[in-house]
Design an enzyme around this catalytic site. Structure first.
Site, short mmCIF file in Angstrom:
data_model
loop_
_atom_site.label_atom_id
_atom_site.label_comp_id
_atom_site.label_asym_id
_atom_site.label_seq_id
_atom_site.Cartn_x
_atom_site.Cartn_y
_atom_site.Cartn_z
N ASP A 137 0.83 -1.19 0.00
CA ASP A 137 0.00 0.00 0.00
C ASP A 137 0.88 1.25 0.00
O ASP A 137 1.97 1.26 0.57
CB ASP A 137 -0.90 -0.03 1.24
CG ASP A 137 -1.98 1.03 1.22
OD1 ASP A 137 -2.71 1.11 0.22
OD2 ASP A 137 -2.10 1.78 2.21
N GLU A 164 1.08 -0.43 -5.25
CA GLU A 164 -0.12 0.42 -5.20
C GLU A 164 0.31 1.84 -5.53
O GLU A 164 0.72 2.60 -4.66
CB GLU A 164 -0.79 0.32 -3.83
CG GLU A 164 -2.15 1.01 -3.74
CD GLU A 164 -2.06 2.47 -3.34
OE1 GLU A 164 -2.29 3.32 -4.22
OE2 GLU A 164 -1.76 2.77 -2.17
N ASP A 197 -11.12 1.36 -1.00
CA ASP A 197 -11.29 2.78 -0.70
C ASP A 197 -12.29 3.46 -1.62
O ASP A 197 -12.60 4.64 -1.42
CB ASP A 197 -9.95 3.51 -0.79
CG ASP A 197 -9.06 3.27 0.42
OD1 ASP A 197 -9.61 2.98 1.50
OD2 ASP A 197 -7.83 3.38 0.29
#
Length: 504
Positions: free
Chosen positions: A293, A341, A394
């Site tokens: 991430d 990401e 998200d």
């Protein structure tokens, strides 16, 4: 390079089950079997880590410790550690959302009952597990115990200076003083990883690989920072001088103030990034592939003064760059199964780093239509070496997104996807507009296309997993067996075959 394939995004917590939250039980294997039967090859999850006060798995007490709520209670019963009555008493009647408040009141108690029944054979297995994980587990187990003794205060606010500063004599004394409580925490982690290892073996045997998720930062309130403070930018009192976040963007007009301490990259570099390498190695044992991430922070990161009010007060600082990934290549080879990401505010530095590492980045279809330009998220622009999503955890669900965007954006998206009907607002398992989006993404060059389970079911915005920048009310979505049974498996299987993404 991944073969052309497809996957589904669903966190463990969102699985069906009778005990209030998804777990490493039979439902996980059943879900993997459903994926296989539909022609999928990958199951992507969120971090397995312990959750914070807002139930987020991205701000854990440890970069290694697993969430005890995922331990399967029927497996503990089968192993003779819980009675049938205890199992029945922990059933939860509402299947549609995780009730974290109830779980936090009840789950520790039932795990302690299981712990009270361990025998000498199991104790030896636990001790062997602790020895295998000596880099993180002893500190984590002690940290949880001490934090409980300190009324959940984070370590910079502890009264005992020796423990606060992680002095070896104080730490060893505490290990002896709280030996039984520490063993309980070690038992919990042993059960977590033993159960997951067994379940993952069954999942892999079905031809499904697991994509895990690694947060970039770790929480100040964590055993990692407490025991390794030299790796972070802290003041003499132990509090972060610079903290994490991101500048204003699509999700938050004031930016996002995450608050985790910024790494001391000079120190990490001088020690060959050893802590990070251990973390990556641990994750690659746990999963078949790891998504890192906030990957862009390896290029440059948003550094916010620890006393700032909002993320707007931050600035960009150069990250570790290829020096870090050269070490990754040295230890894990040139083809480490890592996903970058690379979302958010991406500049030329991030683009170049992705190219230099050779790692696949991410593309998100919902971002493709926000302007009238030929942007990089449009399916025809997605490179082969990328993972393509309708949306991430998200994002809103695809159906919720169609409702929330302006008519101009929606028309642009529907025109691109070849959808010319006036029934875009029909949701459910055969939602025609959502199907058009998925079909268009599946036709892209991306080697792997991933769809959240909510989009396969045509669910609305009330089923989204997370709203970035909003701390409460997230991470609670659950799917039911009934919903999984109502999915149009025939259409999904044909979709995977049509666009040469099928595993069967």
């Amino acid at each position: 390079m991944i073969n052309r394939s497809s996957g589904v995004l669903l966190h463990i917590s969102s699985l069906p089950g009778e005990y209030g939250i998804g777990s490493f039980g039979k439902e996980a294997v059943e879900f993997a079997r459903l994926l296989h039967d539909c022609g999928f090859s990958y199951w992507q999850t969120l971090p397995f880590l312990t959750i914070d006060q807002y139930n987020s798995p991205y701000a854990s007490l440890s970069a290694f410790a697993g969430n005890p709520l995922f331990i399967d209670l029927p497996t503990l019963h089968k192993d003779g550690l819980l009675t049938r009555e205890e199992l029945e008493a922990n059933k939860y009647p509402k299947p549609y959302a995780v009730d974290y408040k109830w779980l936090k009141k009840t789950r520790d108690g039932v795990l302690r009952k299981a712990y009270s029944r361990i025998d000498s054979v199991l104790k030896e297995k636990i001790r062997a597990f602790v020895a295998e994980n000596a880099d993180w587990l002893p500190d984590y187990a002690l940290y949880v115990v001490l934090r409980e003794r300190e009324a959940q205060k984070w370590w910079p606010d502890w009264e005992d200076q020796g423990l606060k500063m992680h002095r070896p004599d104080a730490v060893e004394r505490a290990r002896g003083q709280y030996a039984d409580e520490i063993l309980y925490q070690e038992f919990v982690q042993y059960e977590f990883y033993t159960q997951w290892k067994a379940v993952k073996k069954e999942i892999n045997a079905l031809g499904i690989k697991i994509i895990g998720d690694m947060p970039f930062y770790v929480s100040q309130d964590s055993a990692d920072v407490w025991g390794n403070r030299e790796m972070f930018q802290l003041d003499l009192a132990g509090k972060a001088k610079q903290v994490s976040g991101c500048p204003p963007d699509y999700f938050a007009k004031d930016g996002q103030f995450w608050g985790q301490p910024i790494y001391d990259w000079d120190y990490l570099k001088a020690h060959d990034y050893s802590w990070w390498m251990k973390r990556l190695g641990f994750s690659l044992q746990c999963y078949d592939m790891v998504r890192i991430d906030h990957f862009r922070a390896f290029s440059s990161y948003w550094s916010i003064p620890g006393d700032a009010k909002t993320a707007r007060d931050g600035k960009w600082v150069k990250g570790a760059g290829m020096d870090f990934f050269n070490q990754v290549k040295t230890i894990f080879g040139n083809n480490a199964p890592i996903i970058a990401e690379d979302l958010g505010q991406i500049d030329e530095g991030v683009i170049q780093l992705i190219a230099d590492t050779g790692l696949p980045g991410m593309r998100v279809m919902q971002f493709a239509f926000l302007d009238n330009y030929d942007n990089l998220h449009l399916p025809h622009n997605i490179p082969r070496n990328a993972i393509a999503y309708t949306g991430t955890h998200d994002n809103d669900t695809a159906f919720g997104w169609l409702y929330s965007v302006s008519p101009e954006i929606r028309e642009r998206a529907m025109r691109y996807c070849g959808f010319d009907g006036d029934n875009w607002n029909e949701g459910g398992y055969k939602a025609p507009a959502v199907r058009a989006m998925i079909r268009t993404l599946w036709a892209s060059p991306a080697m792997l296309s991933v769809v959240p389970i909510q989009d396969l079911c045509g669910f609305g915005g009330d089923c989204k997993m997370n709203q970035p920048g909003v701390p409460e009310g997230n991470w609670a979505f659950r799917i039911t067996k009934e919903s999984l049974n109502q999915m149009d498996a025939k259409w999904i299987k044909e979709l995977n075959r049509t666009f040469y993404r099928s595993s069967i």
